[in-house]
Each structure stands twice: as structure tokens, then as C-alpha cells.
Design an enzyme around this catalytic site. Structure first.
Site, PDB file in Angstrom:
ATOM      1  N   VAL A 168     -36.296 -20.949 -20.837  1.00 20.28           N
ATOM      2  CA  VAL A 168     -35.700 -22.054 -21.590  1.00 20.28           C
ATOM      3  C   VAL A 168     -36.216 -23.391 -21.062  1.00 20.28           C
ATOM      4  O   VAL A 168     -36.591 -24.281 -21.837  1.00 20.28           O
ATOM      5  CB  VAL A 168     -34.160 -21.997 -21.516  1.00 20.28           C
ATOM      6  CG1 VAL A 168     -33.545 -23.266 -22.084  1.00 20.28           C
ATOM      7  CG2 VAL A 168     -33.650 -20.779 -22.270  1.00 20.28           C
ATOM      8  N   TYR A 169     -36.243 -23.540 -19.753  1.00 21.42           N
ATOM      9  CA  TYR A 169     -36.751 -24.771 -19.153  1.00 21.42           C
ATOM     10  C   TYR A 169     -38.224 -24.968 -19.498  1.00 21.42           C
ATOM     11  O   TYR A 169     -38.644 -26.073 -19.870  1.00 21.42           O
ATOM     12  CB  TYR A 169     -36.555 -24.725 -17.640  1.00 21.42           C
ATOM     13  CG  TYR A 169     -37.040 -25.965 -16.924  1.00 21.42           C
ATOM     14  CD1 TYR A 169     -36.380 -27.178 -17.082  1.00 21.42           C
ATOM     15  CD2 TYR A 169     -38.140 -25.917 -16.079  1.00 21.42           C
ATOM     16  CE1 TYR A 169     -36.815 -28.316 -16.422  1.00 21.42           C
ATOM     17  CE2 TYR A 169     -38.586 -27.052 -15.417  1.00 21.42           C
ATOM     18  CZ  TYR A 169     -37.914 -28.248 -15.583  1.00 21.42           C
ATOM     19  OH  TYR A 169     -38.357 -29.375 -14.930  1.00 21.42           O
ATOM     20  N   SER A 170     -39.009 -23.892 -19.400  1.00 21.00           N
ATOM     21  CA  SER A 170     -40.430 -23.984 -19.732  1.00 21.00           C
ATOM     22  C   SER A 170     -40.638 -24.334 -21.203  1.00 21.00           C
ATOM     23  O   SER A 170     -41.520 -25.130 -21.538  1.00 21.00           O
ATOM     24  CB  SER A 170     -41.143 -22.664 -19.410  1.00 21.00           C
ATOM     25  OG  SER A 170     -41.143 -22.413 -18.022  1.00 21.00           O
ATOM     26  N   SER A 172     -38.734 -26.195 -22.988  1.00 20.50           N
ATOM     27  CA  SER A 172     -38.451 -27.618 -23.145  1.00 20.50           C
ATOM     28  C   SER A 172     -39.599 -28.467 -22.621  1.00 20.50           C
ATOM     29  O   SER A 172     -39.963 -29.484 -23.228  1.00 20.50           O
ATOM     30  CB  SER A 172     -37.137 -27.984 -22.438  1.00 20.50           C
ATOM     31  OG  SER A 172     -37.275 -28.000 -21.030  1.00 20.50           O
ATOM     32  N   LYS A 173     -40.209 -28.071 -21.514  1.00 20.20           N
ATOM     33  CA  LYS A 173     -41.283 -28.864 -20.938  1.00 20.20           C
ATOM     34  C   LYS A 173     -42.601 -28.687 -21.702  1.00 20.20           C
ATOM     35  O   LYS A 173     -43.424 -29.616 -21.745  1.00 20.20           O
ATOM     36  CB  LYS A 173     -41.462 -28.526 -19.455  1.00 20.20           C
ATOM     37  CG  LYS A 173     -40.298 -29.000 -18.590  1.00 20.20           C
ATOM     38  CD  LYS A 173     -40.076 -30.512 -18.717  1.00 20.20           C
ATOM     39  CE  LYS A 173     -38.962 -31.028 -17.842  1.00 20.20           C
ATOM     40  NZ  LYS A 173     -38.767 -32.501 -17.952  1.00 20.20           N
TER      41      LYS A 173
END
Length: 314
Positions: A168-170, A172-173
Site C-alpha cells: 500500500v505504501y509503495s 502511494s509512492k
């Protein structure tokens, strides 16, 4: 005695004029997520270098603490709030300094398997990390265009890498990488530059918060096929307090705001292994994109393209 009143009036007017000139001369920068971590270090470094920093934070105590720092004013700014963004833009305009730059730094992270992530958590991360930079940039765009200013967006090496349990973080980035590139292409003709900074593992509250989320996710993963993977992830996250301070990230932001030629990307990592992994991943993607179709390039052509890219980067 009759001269005192005109002289006092002239003195007052002169003081106002000098104050206004100083406000106009001192370049202002807005930093989101400035209460701690990377944002705090960037805000303090820019203020120390003579910029006037509008330091965004959500909590009253943090806003008050930031306002005590020379060349800095804490402002209420939740990047998910259009009302907060509008209020900050109005305040900056009223102060008369203009806006030389924006640092889109505010961010959150989470850990856990993609297919076990609830919509609420996914929406929370994307709203802060992806929509947040767009929301703030859109809100202060007229000020940046007027000053032919600069936008610096804090991405991550996770915007190139994609690891298990950080999907999820990846996501977004990766979106932030596209945001920075598209923004640069759209605003270049208006004199506004866009730079992305891709930090590696540095000490910040986002690491502590990710650890908390990972522990909770690991508990939920017990008895599922992801139990072992989540336990490994928690162990890997356990040393976040040993990460170095993000001073090098602040140096990259300073370069982006002061260089005659700010770079479109600044990968800033504290260890060679992080740089190697990131560059190899980018190269692997290039090879995969080039493989097995009628328009594939041979090795010689790829090397020529690499040499051309290296020359443009100088």
C-alpha cells in the site's frame, strides 16, 4: 516641538516600508508535515539558511513549538482538509512575502498483505500520500506561478521498489513519482520546477507508526498464510530507531530551492545497498519492458540510450 509629530510619522512610515521590503526579500517556503521527522529537519534547515518557513502541523502544541523557531511560523495544516489548505494560502498571500517554494512532505505508512488491507486503511494512506500533495499544490499554485517558484515532493525509494507487506505504501509512492513528473511537465512553461526526493531508511515518526501498524497486522495475520511473512516484516522493522537522522534529505531540499538548475530527482540513501537495490530495480524494469516484442532494442542501442541519459543528467 512642532517637528516631532511629522518626524514621528515619517519614521513610522519608513519602518513599515523597511518591514515590507524585508518580507518581500526573504523567500518563503511552505513545508507540510513539519512537526517531526524529515519535515521538521527540512523546515529547520531552510529557516537556518534564511528562508521564512510556514511549517504545517495538525496539533496546537506542535504549531506553537514551530512558531518559536526563528524564521518560522507554525500553521494549522491537515493535508486532507481543503479548508486548511485554503486558509494557509490566504495567510501566505496576506503576509506579502509571496511563496518561493513548497515541500510536500506529509505522509503516512502501513504494513500488511495487500489482499488483507481494508478499504478504510487504503483510502487513509492514499488520501494523505497522493491526494494530499495535489491538494496542497493546487491550493498554493497561483502563488508559486506568480513567483516562478519550486515544488519539492518527498517520495521514497519505495516509489521504485515494491516489497512484500509494504504494497500500500509503495503504491502511494509510485503515484507520487507520477505526480512529480506530470507536475514538472505541466508547470515548466510557467517557470515552476518540480523535484522529487527519494529517501532511503532515515529516522522519522513514519517508521515508528509503521512499526505500530505492522505489529497489529501481524496479530491479525496469525493463522493465515501470511503469518510467517508478517513476523519477518515486524522483525525487519524493529531496528528503525537505529536509522540515521535525515540531514542529507534536508540538504537535497536546500539544493532544489537554491540551485540554478534543480534536479528532477534526488535519491538520498544512507547505505550503498539501498542505492544498489533501487537502481537495479529500475534497470530490471527497463529490461523487462524491452524484452520480447517487435520494437526491442539490442544491447548496443540500450547502451547508447544510457550514455545519452547520463549526458543529459550532467
Amino acid at each position: 516641538m512642532r517637528l516631532l509629530r511629522p518626524l514621528s510619522l515619517m519614521t513610522a512610515l519608513l519602518c513599515v516600508a523597511v518591514s515590507n521590503l524585508h518580507a518581500q526579500a526573504q523567500r518563503a517556503v511552505l513545508v507540510t508535515g513539519a512537526s517531526s521527522g524529515i519535515g521538521r529537519v527540512i523546515a529547520e534547515r531552510l529557516a537556518k539558511e534564511g528562508f521564512f518557513v510556514y511549517a504545517g502541523a495538525r496539533q496546537a502544541d506542535d504549531i506553537a513549538a514551530l512558531s518559536k523557531i526563528p524564521n518560522m511560523r507554525g500553521v494549522r495544516l491537515d493535508v486532507t482538509s481543503t479548508a486548511d489548505v485554503a486558509a494557509v494560502a490566504k495567510q501566505i498571500e496576506a503576509d506579502g512575502r509571496g511563496l518561493h517554494g513548497l515541500v510536500n512532505n506529509a505522509g503516512v505508512a502501513t504494513g500488511g498483505p495487500l489482499i488483507a488491507t481494508e478499504d478504510e486503511e487504503l483510502t487513509r494512506v492514499l488520501d494523505v500520500n497522493v491526494v494530499g500533495p495535489l491538494r496542497v499544490t493546487r491550493g498554493v499554485a497561483p502563488l508559486l506561478i506568480k513567483s516562478k517558484g519550486r515544488v519539492v515532493t518527498i517520495s521514497s525509494i519505495s516509489g521504485i521498489l515494491s516489497g512484500a507487506m509494504l504494497g500500500v505504501y509503495s503504491m502511494s509512492k509510485h503515484a507520487v513519482e507520477a505526480f512529480g513528473d506530470a507536475l514538472g511537465a505541466e508547470l515548466a512553461g510557467l517557470g515552476v520546477t518540480s523535484s522529487l526526493i527519494e529517501p532511503g531508511n532515515y529516522r522519522s515518526d513514519i517508521g515508528r507508526n509503521t512499526m505500530t501498524a505492522a505489529v497489529a497486522a501481524a496479530e491479525r495475520a496469525k493463522g493465515t498464510p501470511f503469518e510467517a511473512a508478517m513476523q519477518n516484516f515486524v522483525r525487519a522493522m524493529g531496528n528503525y530507531d537505529s536509522y540515521p537522522q535525515p540531514d542529507s534529505v534536508a540538504s537535497a531540499a536546500l539544493h532544489a530551492f537554491t540551485s540554478a538548475q534543480p534536479r528532477p530527482r534526488y535519491m538520498v540513501v544512507p547505505a550503498a545497498g539501498q542505492a544498489t537495490a533501487t537502481i537495479r530495480k529500475a534497470m530490471d524494469e527497463m529490461v523487462q519492458l524491452n524484452y520480447g516484442h517487435q520494437f526491442s532494442y539490442d544491447r548496443e542501442a540500450l547502451i547508447k540510450m544510457l550514455d545519452e541519459s547520463l549526458a543529459r543528467a550532467k
